[in-house]
Each structure stands twice: as C-alpha cells, then as structure tokens.
Design an enzyme around this catalytic site. Structure first.
Site, PDB file in Angstrom:
ATOM      1  N   LYS A 104       6.112  -6.539 -19.540  1.00  0.00           N
ATOM      2  CA  LYS A 104       4.943  -5.659 -19.653  1.00  0.00           C
ATOM      3  C   LYS A 104       4.054  -6.130 -20.798  1.00  0.00           C
ATOM      4  O   LYS A 104       4.549  -6.540 -21.857  1.00  0.00           O
ATOM      5  CB  LYS A 104       5.413  -4.220 -19.895  1.00  0.00           C
ATOM      6  CG  LYS A 104       4.294  -3.180 -19.890  1.00  0.00           C
ATOM      7  CD  LYS A 104       4.888  -1.788 -20.054  1.00  0.00           C
ATOM      8  CE  LYS A 104       3.814  -0.702 -20.061  1.00  0.00           C
ATOM      9  NZ  LYS A 104       4.415   0.649 -20.219  1.00  0.00           N
ATOM     10  N   SER A 184       3.354   3.989 -16.977  1.00  0.00           N
ATOM     11  CA  SER A 184       2.399   2.952 -17.334  1.00  0.00           C
ATOM     12  C   SER A 184       2.907   1.529 -17.094  1.00  0.00           C
ATOM     13  O   SER A 184       2.154   0.565 -17.209  1.00  0.00           O
ATOM     14  CB  SER A 184       2.013   3.086 -18.814  1.00  0.00           C
ATOM     15  OG  SER A 184       3.147   2.912 -19.653  1.00  0.00           O
ATOM     16  N   SER A 208       7.437   6.255 -18.048  1.00  0.00           N
ATOM     17  CA  SER A 208       6.672   5.066 -17.681  1.00  0.00           C
ATOM     18  C   SER A 208       7.480   3.889 -17.161  1.00  0.00           C
ATOM     19  O   SER A 208       6.908   2.903 -16.702  1.00  0.00           O
ATOM     20  CB  SER A 208       5.833   4.602 -18.875  1.00  0.00           C
ATOM     21  OG  SER A 208       4.779   5.503 -19.122  1.00  0.00           O
TER      22      SER A 208
END
Length: 502
Positions: A104, A184, A208
C-alpha cells in the site's frame, strides 16, 4: 538494489520447503497461493521470472482497476532473475522466495515514492524502508509496486481522484469494475483479488484491510495494534493504526504474519472445542444477499461441531460512535504533522491539505481535521479536544471492558459476524458519502476502537452480480496467533475460494 538485501540469508526457517507437499504446476500460475508459488519455485517447477511474467500480463490487462500508483517491472525482473540464479546455485530456498507482492502506498519502500495517495507527496522518495518491509524482502518477496488507496487513507470507497487511468476514476473491484474496491487499502485488495500479485500489505484504522478484503474475495488481517511497527507509515490515528497482510488464503496471511513478527504459528484448534459468539448487534440490518450467505456459513460451522453462542452487546455501537471520530480527527492532524517532519518529506501539512484531490477527503481536512472541530449533538461544530479526552479516558476503556466481559461470560474463542453489511456498491461520488462510509465500517470499526485483532475470510459470492461476501472473526488483544489458527480451521470448513473468471 533491493534484491541484494534478501539474497544474503533468510532470517529464520519459517517453512521446511523441501519436506512439504508440492501442488502440481498450473496452466495459470497466478492461481497459486503465495506459499504454493514459493514451493514450486524452490523445486524448480516454475521460475520466479515465469511467475512474475504471468502477473505482469494480468497487471497490463487489468489497468482499469487502478490498482497501482507505481510499478517498477525493471527492478522486479532483476530480483526475479537473481532469485532464480540463487536456486540454480543450490542455495537455500526462502519462505516467499521469488513471489511478487504489492505494498500500500502509505508504507515506505526505498525505490518507490510514498504518496499516501495524495498529490503533494507524489515526489517524496523515502530513504528508509518501513521496518515491516525488511523481513518480507529478506524472506524473498519481490515488491512489484505500490498499491493505490483512498487518499490519505480516509475512507472506504477507494474513489481517489488523484491517481487513475484515463476515463476510470477510483480503484475498482476485482470482480466487477463498476463497483468499489473498498478502502482505504483499495489497491492492495483489488490487486490480490484480481490476481495481479500473490499477496499485499495494507493498513487498517477502522476496517481498511478487512472491508476491502471482504469486497474483493480475499483474506485480510488486522493485527493487535503494536504487533507490527508503524514506523515509516503515513498515519491517521496511532492509537488505532496498524498494517496488515492481505492474501487469497489464510495460510499465506499466517506466513506473512510469521515473517513480519518472527513468531511461531499456533496449532489449529479442535473444531468441537471452539465457541464462537454471534453478537446480535453485528447481524442486524444486513442486505439480503450478505445475510443469506453469512447464515449459510453459520450452518456449516454448526454442522462441523462448532459451538455457536448468541449474545448481545447493546451499547457497543453507541459507544463506538462517540469514540472513533474524535480519535481520527484529533490524532489525525498531530500525527500527520509529525510524520511529514520526521521523515523529511519537504511538505508541510498546509501545503499537503491544499493539494488534496478527492472531494470527500478535502472536506474532512478543511472542515474538521485542520481546525480540530467535529459535529456536536446539535449538528454545530465543536472543539474535538473534549470529545477526544472522553473517548480515550471513558469511551474506549468501556468498549474494551464490554468485549472482555462478553468473552469471559460466554467463554468465547472469537466473535463471528459479516465483515460488511452490503456487497460492493457502485463506484462513483455517492460511494464517498459519510453515510456510505459509516455503513461500510459498521461492523469493523468497533473492534478497531477496542483494540481487537480481526480477520476477514471470503465465504463465497452472492447476488445477481456474483460479488464476494466476507465473514469476520475478532478475538481479544494479543491473541493473534490463536485467531489465525482458528481462521485456518474456519476456512477449511467454509471452503469458499472463488477467484474472478476474468
């Protein structure tokens, strides 16, 4: 080069690769799990370069997913070739040797920008890895790129207007490109679900990792806060933030967790000795598709001998609503200012906020985070400091007590409930609304605020669109190894792996 770092030696023997059963080679090697791929590379059934090329082909053909912000295939090929040469030289195999993964884009990796999904940081090149990266590279994992994400990790839609291909805004679902990937950790989940990489790292503050994992048909772990170092990771709320592994199988998540922590794994429990709590507050107000699929899983578990215990925690959502927002808004400003300065990004918070692209995130910063305000009970803005004090001194401790009482009273190993109340919704500006955000983390956020570890497992497809559904297991803080062993058992009973057909 990164590959020099992991070629030296494995930090510990996590897998006895030579003594395990090796799956037969597949026509499409991207269908292999990460651990299976590492074993086949070790036994020369496939090369790391062949595996990488198969993933590269899928990355190229799935660009409309917007799963990546940065990809470096030149470096990845050098690492794959180097690992293949290592195997030819007869050197020891590594647990994730030659296996492509994604990280990420709020977790620092040397050689890649660390944008956190926001324009002001697109040129920020970190000089040090986040500490959780080094063990993965030492274990032979090949980082092919940085995964797209909700801007600054504030949201559950993945509808990032800053980084996307032409004509398609937002990270898209691995099973249906018209739907959200969640967030996210949007790109991490989409990339793993669509078989663009074997595994990934995300981050989780209120859901997330688990929410996008559920929507993309994969496994996602939120560890107990503090189990993984948060150094080198763009923050929201240090009280609640944690990185977490994402993969297509529980075994791969266990492997990644073991590599990062250096801890031994736990033995799977006896199914007939397991007690799972079914909290009424997490099973209400579900979409029909999610409810039907989740109830079918409960029946499978019951038939297998698991003891299922209905229970109620009537105040949990009310408490959660008074804890989560103050923590995110109060800690969000201070922790981000510290991160920008400490890591010498060259970007001040005011400049970063001025360049925020996504409308929903821009409003959060301008209206709440920068001025340190939040909506009061009458809808008017109030200072967040008093609410934060109550949340940390009263609300969060009471949430922890509520969970601890439930586990003790009912002698539970874990709670079980649908990860999200709905299937993936259409990807558009409506998916970024506060209402959509609140509903998508309705079940994941309370455990986050209480400090619980949680893991979401895929339990099959539902609805006319055949979209993934996830089931979550939460346990008490510090019981991560036992939770992972339990998840392995549940995964075997459910047996619901259904990768996308395209």
């Amino acid at each position: 080069m990164h590959y020099q770092r992991w070629m030296k030696s494995a930090p510990f023997a996590l897998l006895a690769l030579s003594s395990t059963t090796i799956a037969a080679p597949l026509a499409d090697p991207t269908l292999l799990s990460a651990s299976e791929a590492a074993k086949q590379i070790c036994t020369k059934q496939i090369s790391s370069r062949e595996l990488l090329d198969a993933y590269v082909a899928r990355i190229d053909s799935h660009q409309n997913l917007n799963a990546f912000i940065t990809v470096d295939m030149k470096a990845a090929r050098l690492k794959a070739d180097a690992y293949d040469q290592r195997i030819k030289n007869g050197e020891a195999c590594l647990p994730l040797g030659g296996v492509p993964i994604a990280i990420k884009d709020n977790i620092q990796v040397v050689g890649f920008p660390n944008t956190a999904g926001t324009p002001a940081l697109k040129a920020y090149l970190p000089t040090k890895n986040a500490p959780i990266i080094d063990p993965l590279e030492n274990a032979g994992a090949i980082i092919v790129g940085k995964a797209n994400m909700q801007e600054l990790a504030y949201g559950t839609s993945g509808y990032n207007t800053a980084f996307h291909v032409k004509d398609t805004v937002g990270v898209r679902n691995a099973y249906d490109q018209s739907r959200i990937a969640g967030g996210s950790s949007s790109g991490s989940a989409s990339a793993v679900g669509a078989r663009l990489v074997a595994a990934a790292l995300g981050t989780d503050t209120g859901g997330s990792v688990r929410q996008p994992a559920a929507l993309n048909g994969i496994v996602g772990l939120r560890p107990t806060v503090g189990r993984y170092s948060q150094t080198g990771i763009t923050p929201i709320s240090p009280t609640r933030d944690t990185a977490g592994p994402m993969a297509r199988t529980v075994a791969d998540v266990i492997l990644m967790d073991s590599i990062i922590t250096g801890e031994k794994t736990a033995t799977p429990p006896n199914v007939k000795e397991i007690r799972l709590g079914i909290p009424n507050e997490f099973w209400g107000d579900l979409s029909p598709e999610v409810a039907a699929r989740s109830e079918a899983v409960i029946k499978k578990l019951k038939d297998a001998g698991v003891k299922l215990v209905p229970l109620s925690m009537p105040d949990i959502h009310a408490l959660n609503q008074k804890v989560g927002m103050p923590m995110a808004f109060y800690e969000g400003r201070k922790s981000l200012e510290h991160y920008l300065s400490e890591n010498q990004t060259g970007v001040e918070l005011s400049k970063l906020a001025a360049q925020i692209s996504s409308p929903d995130v821009k409003v959060l910063f301008e209206k709440y985070i920068l001025p340190q305000k939040m909506p009061g009970t009458d809808g008017k803005l109030v200072d967040v400091a008093d609410a934060y004090k109550w949340a940390t001194e009263v609300g969060q401790p009471e949430m922890k007590k509520t969970y601890t009482r439930a586990f003790k009273e009912f002698k539970l190993d874990a709670l079980i409930f649908p990860t999200t109340p709905d299937l993936a919704i259409p990807s558009n500006l409506d998916s970024t609304s506060f209402k959509a955000f609140g509903r998508m983390i309705k079940n994941t956020d309370p455990g986050s605020n209480a400090g619980l570890p949680g893991i979401s497992l895929p339990i099959g497809l539902a609805g006319a669109a055949n979209l993934p559904v996830g089931i979550e297991l939460d346990s008490l803080p510090g019981t991560d190894k036992e939770l992972l062993a339990l998840a392995l058992m549940v995964e075997k009973i459910v047996n619901a792996q259904t990768p996308p057909t395209k």
